[in-house]
Design an enzyme around this catalytic site. Structure first.
Site, short mmCIF file in Angstrom:
data_model
loop_
_atom_site.label_atom_id
_atom_site.label_comp_id
_atom_site.label_asym_id
_atom_site.label_seq_id
_atom_site.Cartn_x
_atom_site.Cartn_y
_atom_site.Cartn_z
N GLN A 100 0.78 -1.24 0.00
CA GLN A 100 0.00 0.00 0.00
C GLN A 100 0.81 1.29 0.00
OE1 GLN A 100 -3.56 2.30 2.48
NE2 GLN A 100 -3.24 0.16 2.93
N GLU B 4 1.49 -1.55 8.25
CA GLU B 4 0.67 -0.44 8.77
C GLU B 4 0.62 -0.34 10.31
OE1 GLU B 4 -1.44 2.05 7.21
OE2 GLU B 4 -1.46 2.64 9.29
N GLY C 69 -7.52 19.60 19.82
CA GLY C 69 -7.08 20.98 19.90
C GLY C 69 -7.64 21.60 21.17
N GLY C 70 -7.98 22.88 21.09
CA GLY C 70 -8.49 23.56 22.28
C GLY C 70 -10.01 23.47 22.42
N ASP D 78 0.65 3.56 6.01
CA ASP D 78 0.81 3.20 4.60
C ASP D 78 0.54 4.38 3.66
OD1 ASP D 78 1.60 0.60 5.00
OD2 ASP D 78 -0.40 -0.23 4.83
#
Ligand code: CAO
Length: 416
Positions: free
Chosen positions: A17, A140, A248-249, A169
């Site tokens: 892959q 993978e 995130g925030g 991959d």
């Protein structure tokens, strides 16, 4: 159609892959990609997880569109000679063999550079050159474990978990494609080829950078305020698995919608973006939360964020995921239904944009595959079916000057 990479000739010595995803992308954009495969068997994915007997598996067809296939035993002297000829007249060779395999075949970087100093040699390996694991073969999930993704994915009371997304991959292949294009532009300036390498560990890590950020914050502060473990749980000295928390925030979570008891994907992802608090309260019919000091700031909300999510789930109980998103989008709330692969396969927008597309194949009829996720104003790649094993051997060899009798002899001696 005149495509940007027309005229770029790529020897595609890739399999499975990671490598094929890279060369497929370059083929979409116009490169002439010649997939070099072992006679008789070819890329192992041709036979892996077949859904139709004796027909190339979807694993192969979905990673090798727009390419040509040449069978060649590059361990036989005549096969080596043909590969040398190809190297002399190509721009890029891409490979993702196990460590040292190309060298053992007699095609070290030095040798290729000698044959064609303008050649770009692009490699995927599990680990970088010089890494203490450089000798390991990698797939993978191994890469997801080595790159930090597995230790930070899943729930805190479960084991490290791998993602279904091919972070090791296809993601590595995309990084390699950027490296190849950069080297091609560099070659325009210097006239020289170069070696480009991406390790799967590094490519995974590059996507896990926020977790490296979190490790440093944890080292300094001893807690991570956006994780479900805060403030009621405890932290060790390593970044924990945060379930479905936002990275995130913005706090967020996967929330149940109408029908979740029987439909495994009757959920939405709901994000409480700080400045969207007022519209969220309005959408939920909770205007009293807007100025309530227990709710009005992100910091005040965090200790009881799961109670807030529970209230949102109560609101979602009589709405399908689609109905919920249709309401929430009017309030500018970042959210999405959790889409199954069945829903994605039937999504008219994804088909209209070419992100998924049906292509004809000589033996299996049409099959559904991904198209370019990169959209251009002047280019819409036409996705064509993957080649049969050795489908283009004769034409590629004829291009190298081999006549029908030579080709017949090469086939009989199993060089092609
Ligand atoms: N003619 C003759 N020999 C060929 C050939 C050809 N056309 N194509 C491949 N071979 C040979 C190789 O030269 C190698 O021979 P040696 O081991 O004797 O030197 C042999 O086939 C096996 O190659 P391999 O080591 O790449 O294959 P594997 O199935 O044992 O391992 C994989 C597969 C993926 C684990 C390994 O290739 C790897 O670690 N690659 C780098 C990381 C990577 O890309 N992983 C992604 C996997 S999923 O996308």
């Amino acid at each position: 159609m005149n495509l940007p990479l027309n005229g770029i000739k790529i020897i595609d010595f890739t399999h499975v892959q990671a490598g094929p995803a890279c060369t497929q992308l370059l083929a979409w954009f116009g490169a002439d990609v010649i997939k070099v495969e072992r006679p008789g068997s070819g890329d192992v994915t041709r036979t892996q997880l077949r859904d139709i007997p004796d027909v190339d598996a979807l694993y192969f067809t979905m990673l090798n569109s727009n390419k040509r296939s040449l069978t060649l035993d590059t361990k036989k002297p005549e096969g080596k000679k043909i590969l040398e000829q190809l190297i002399r007249e190509s721009d890029v060779l891409v490979e993702n063999f196990g460590p040292g395999a190309l060298d053992r075949m007699g095609f070290s970087w030095e040798r290729i550079n000698e044959l064609n100093p303008k050649m770009i040699v692009a490699s995927v390996k599990g680990f970088s050159d010089g890494h203490h694991y450089e000798d390991l073969k990698v797939y993978e999930n191994v890469a997801q474990c080595a790159g930090g993704a597995a230790s930070t994915t899943g729930f805190w009371d479960g084991p490290p978990t791998v993602s279904a997304a091919a972070l090791g991959d296809s993601n590595t292949g995309m990084h390699l494609a950027i490296g190849i294009l950069t080297a091609l532009i560099g070659r325009d300036k210097t006239g020289k080829g170069q070696k480009v390498a991406v390790s799967m560990q590094d490519a995974v890590l590059n996507l896990c950078r926020v977790k490296l950020r979190d490790q440093q914050r944890l080292d300094r502060l001893g807690f991570l305020e956006e994780y479900p473990q805060y403030p009621h749980g405890s932290f060790s000295d390593v970044v924990p698995r945060g379930g479905n928390a936002g990275g995130g925030g913005q706090p967020g979570w996967v929330l149940k919608c109408k029908g979740w008891e029987t439909d495994p994907n009757a959920y939405i992802y709901f994000t409480i973006q700080g400045h969207a608090w007022e519209p969220i309260c309005k959408a939920l019919g909770k205007p009293e939360w807007i100025d309530d000091p227990n709710y009005s700031t992100a910091k005040a909300r965090q200790p009881h964020i799961f109670d807030i999510f529970k209230t949102i789930e109560d609101w979602l109980a009589d709405k399908t995921k689609y109905e919920a998103v249709d309401i929430l989008r009017k309030f500018d709330i970042p959210c999405s239904p959790v889409l199954s692969m069945k829903e994605i396969a039937a999504d008219p927008s994804l088909r209209a944009s070419g992100s998924i597309t049906e292509v004809p194949h000589k033996e299996r009829g049409t099959y559904l595959t991904v198209g370019s996720p990169i959209k251009f104003s002047d280019l819409k790649p036409a996705i064509t079916g993957s080649p049969l094993l050795g489908e283009h051997s004769d034409e590629v060899l004829a291009g190298l000057g081999y006549g029908p009798d030579d080709i017949k002899r090469l086939r009989e001696s199993q060089v092609i």
